[in-house]
Write a protein that holds these residues in place. Structure first.
Motif, mmCIF file in Angstrom:
data_model
loop_
_atom_site.group_PDB
_atom_site.id
_atom_site.type_symbol
_atom_site.label_atom_id
_atom_site.label_comp_id
_atom_site.label_asym_id
_atom_site.label_seq_id
_atom_site.Cartn_x
_atom_site.Cartn_y
_atom_site.Cartn_z
ATOM 1 N N TYR A 12 5.904 13.549 24.903
ATOM 2 C CA TYR A 12 5.106 13.095 23.757
ATOM 3 C C TYR A 12 3.774 12.574 24.257
ATOM 4 O O TYR A 12 3.710 11.965 25.335
ATOM 5 N N ARG A 15 2.986 9.137 26.227
ATOM 6 C CA ARG A 15 4.180 8.702 26.963
ATOM 7 C C ARG A 15 4.070 9.133 28.413
ATOM 8 O O ARG A 15 3.591 10.230 28.699
ATOM 9 N N THR A 19 10.498 13.323 27.565
ATOM 10 C CA THR A 19 11.621 12.894 26.723
ATOM 11 C C THR A 19 12.770 13.885 26.841
ATOM 12 O O THR A 19 13.945 13.523 26.783
ATOM 13 N N PRO A 38 24.083 9.848 22.962
ATOM 14 C CA PRO A 38 23.797 8.510 22.444
ATOM 15 C C PRO A 38 22.419 8.445 21.799
ATOM 16 O O PRO A 38 21.575 9.310 22.035
ATOM 17 N N SER A 39 22.217 7.431 21.013
ATOM 18 C CA SER A 39 20.950 7.235 20.328
ATOM 19 C C SER A 39 19.805 7.181 21.341
ATOM 20 O O SER A 39 19.926 6.550 22.391
ATOM 21 N N GLY A 40 18.735 7.904 21.050
ATOM 22 C CA GLY A 40 17.559 7.873 21.914
ATOM 23 C C GLY A 40 17.571 8.889 23.045
ATOM 24 O O GLY A 40 16.640 8.945 23.839
ATOM 25 N N CYS A 41 18.605 9.740 23.124
ATOM 26 C CA CYS A 41 18.692 10.678 24.249
ATOM 27 C C CYS A 41 17.825 11.924 24.046
ATOM 28 O O CYS A 41 17.657 12.715 24.967
ATOM 29 N N GLY A 42 17.291 12.089 22.832
ATOM 30 C CA GLY A 42 16.372 13.202 22.608
ATOM 31 C C GLY A 42 16.889 14.315 21.709
ATOM 32 O O GLY A 42 16.292 15.390 21.652
ATOM 33 N N LYS A 43 17.966 14.051 20.975
ATOM 34 C CA LYS A 43 18.566 15.078 20.120
ATOM 35 C C LYS A 43 17.616 15.519 19.011
ATOM 36 O O LYS A 43 17.397 16.718 18.805
ATOM 37 N N THR A 44 17.060 14.530 18.296
ATOM 38 C CA THR A 44 16.162 14.855 17.184
ATOM 39 C C THR A 44 14.907 15.557 17.707
ATOM 40 O O THR A 44 14.442 16.535 17.120
ATOM 41 N N THR A 45 14.406 15.083 18.841
ATOM 42 C CA THR A 45 13.230 15.706 19.458
ATOM 43 C C THR A 45 13.490 17.192 19.690
ATOM 44 O O THR A 45 12.664 18.040 19.341
HETATM 45 N N1 LIG Z 1 6.806 10.970 17.813
HETATM 46 C C1 LIG Z 1 7.180 10.339 18.936
HETATM 47 N N2 LIG Z 1 6.283 9.877 19.821
HETATM 48 C C2 LIG Z 1 6.655 9.261 20.960
HETATM 49 N N3 LIG Z 1 7.938 9.060 21.328
HETATM 50 C C3 LIG Z 1 8.883 9.502 20.484
HETATM 51 C C4 LIG Z 1 8.573 10.158 19.250
HETATM 52 N N4 LIG Z 1 9.738 10.485 18.626
HETATM 53 C C5 LIG Z 1 10.718 10.052 19.421
HETATM 54 N N5 LIG Z 1 10.229 9.465 20.527
HETATM 55 C C6 LIG Z 1 11.008 8.887 21.648
HETATM 56 O O1 LIG Z 1 11.757 9.929 22.248
HETATM 57 C C7 LIG Z 1 13.041 9.453 22.647
HETATM 58 C C8 LIG Z 1 14.122 10.307 22.019
HETATM 59 O O2 LIG Z 1 14.118 10.109 20.621
HETATM 60 P P1 LIG Z 1 14.973 10.985 19.625
HETATM 61 O O3 LIG Z 1 14.714 12.425 19.889
HETATM 62 O O4 LIG Z 1 14.710 10.494 18.249
HETATM 63 O O5 LIG Z 1 16.459 10.615 20.077
HETATM 64 P P2 LIG Z 1 17.853 10.761 19.294
HETATM 65 O O6 LIG Z 1 17.651 11.652 18.115
HETATM 66 O O7 LIG Z 1 18.792 11.328 20.315
HETATM 67 O O8 LIG Z 1 18.266 9.376 18.901
HETATM 68 C C9 LIG Z 1 13.110 7.984 22.234
HETATM 69 O O9 LIG Z 1 12.811 7.206 23.345
HETATM 70 C C10 LIG Z 1 12.028 7.883 21.183
HETATM 71 O O10 LIG Z 1 11.481 6.578 21.151
#
Ligand SMILES: Nc1ncnc2c1ncn2[C@@H]1O[C@H](COP(=O)(O)OP(=O)(O)O)[C@@H](O)[C@H]1O
Ligand SMILES: [Mg+2]
Length: 361
Positions: A12, A15, A19, A38-45
């Motif tokens: 990102y 950063r 990620t 786990p939460s924050g591992c990058g699934k949604t990304t």
């Molecule tokens: N738009 C963004 N800009 C910067 N960092 C991001 C953004 N979206 C998510 N992150 C960071 O990327 C990491 C993974 O987030 P995310 O993909 O939401 O994880 P998950 O869905 O597994 O909980 C987290 O540390 C989050 O803070």
């Protein structure tokens, strides 16, 4: 449609670190792929990269062999379902479901057919003319699914779609989603932090931690052959017992010598290069058995007994203070403070290298 990820990385803007790192994955046509972690591992990304909502820093995303890195979301033939549902509050259920097709200027007759067909299979026909505020959370979730279905996409992308539902409804929707997938046969990529959803729905589980794939495979492989200690701990409830020790004369032994295990022949061979080294053994709580008919057994003191109905969870302690979690049938009788002997079959053991965390046997 087949989805291929080749050396995918995501950094990102603003950063320091990536990620997502070095993701390689083949999701076959009609797979139900669950991205778990786990939460924050990058699934949604990662899911948003596949959807085209996040840019790709490194690597390639292929749909049926075609590179789509820079293809805009609307041209990717995907439909996404979010945790928040994201329904338009001022529109009826019908109009919410019809919206994307209307935007595409699809014929009214086709739209009506598709909306009714989806509503029928999701059992929401009775609510088509209600507003989202007038229906329950579970019904709203169905509308969100219906809105994705009417587009007849080549891939469904779902981001924790059940996490706003209560436990009973979530259980119910799990089965419904599996049924839906069986009948539609559309490739689905489903993100969740819930191991039960992954184990029950997936044809392919991808377990991530810290932006990296830990293991990818069939659900039973995760339970029977976890690739490392992280995976072993993440899958299975209650959590697997991990006990540290060393290999001495081909045996696993704890530092104080209280627990000594002779591995089966096959494991023994794998352990031969670990003589004198620090390793861990994993035993799932449900693999312990009461009584002393096993070759490998130990005495422990019971601290706490949790009665869950079909099972009792026993929190016990070896004489060296090592805590163990043991799961037994609910009708067995155990009480706090009692001494008991438990045993296990050596086929139940998982060995891990303590330096790398990787599975040995
Ligand atoms: N738009 C963004 N800009 C910067 N960092 C991001 C953004 N979206 C998510 N992150 C960071 O990327 C990491 C993974 O987030 P995310 O993909 O939401 O994880 P998950 O869905 O597994 O909980 C987290 O540390 C989050 O803070
Ligand atoms: Mg997320």
């Amino acid at each position: 449609m087949k989805v291929t990820l080749k050396n995918i990385g995501k950094k990102y803007e603003g950063r320091e670190e990536f990620t997502i790192r070095n993701i390689n994955l083949e999701i076959e046509d009609q797979d139900f792929c669950v991205i778990l972690g786990p939460s924050g591992c990058g699934k949604t990304t990662l899911l948003r990269m596949i959807a085209g909502l996040n840019s790709v820093t490194e690597g390639d995303i292929l749909f049926d062999g075609r590179r789509i890195n820079t293809v805009p979301p609307k041209d990717r033939d995907i439909a996404m379902v979010f945790q928040s549902y994201a329904l338009y509050p001022h529109m009826t259920v019908y109009d919410n479901m019809a919206f994307s097709l209307s935007m595409r200027k699809e014929r009214k007759k086709i739209i009506d057919e598709r909306v009714r067909e989806a509503a029928e299979s999701l059992q929401i026909t009775d609510y088509l003319y209600s507003k989202p505020s007038d229906i329950s959370g579970g019904q709203r979730q169905r509308v969100a699914l219906g809105r994705a279905m009417v587009r007849k996409p080549k891939v469904f992308l779902m981001d924790e779609p059940l996490s706003n539902l209560d436990a009973k409804l979530r259980e119910h929707m799990r089965v419904e989603l599996v049924r839906l997938h069986k009948s539609l046969e559309t490739t689905t990529i489903y993100v969740t932090h819930d191991q039960t959803e992954a184990m029950t729905m997936a044809s392919l589980i991808v377990l991530m931690n810290d932006g990296v794939i830990q293991q990818a495979g069939k659900p039973e492989e995760f339970y029977n052959k976890p690739a490392n200690i992280f995976v072993a701990r993440f899958i299975g409830s209650p959590t697997i017992n991990i006990i540290e020790g060393t290999v001495k004369d081909g045996k696993f032994i704890t530092p104080d010598g209280i627990l000594s295990i002779t591995p089966c022949l096959e494991d023994k061979e794998c352990l031969s290069s670990y003589e004198g080294k620090s390793i861990s053994v994993g035993i799932r709580p449900e693999r312990f058995e009461s009584g002393d008919h096993h070759l490998d057994k130990f005495d422990c003191t019971i601290d706490v007994v949790e009665m869950l109905g079909k099972e009792k969870i026993i929190y016990a302690r070896l004489d060296n203070g090592q805590e163990l979690v043991i799961s037994t049938p609910g009708h067995y009788n155990y009480n706090d403070g009692e001494r008991h002997t438990f045993g296990f079959d050596i086929s139940a053991l998982h060995f891990f290298d303590n330096d790398t965390g990787l599975r040995i046997n």
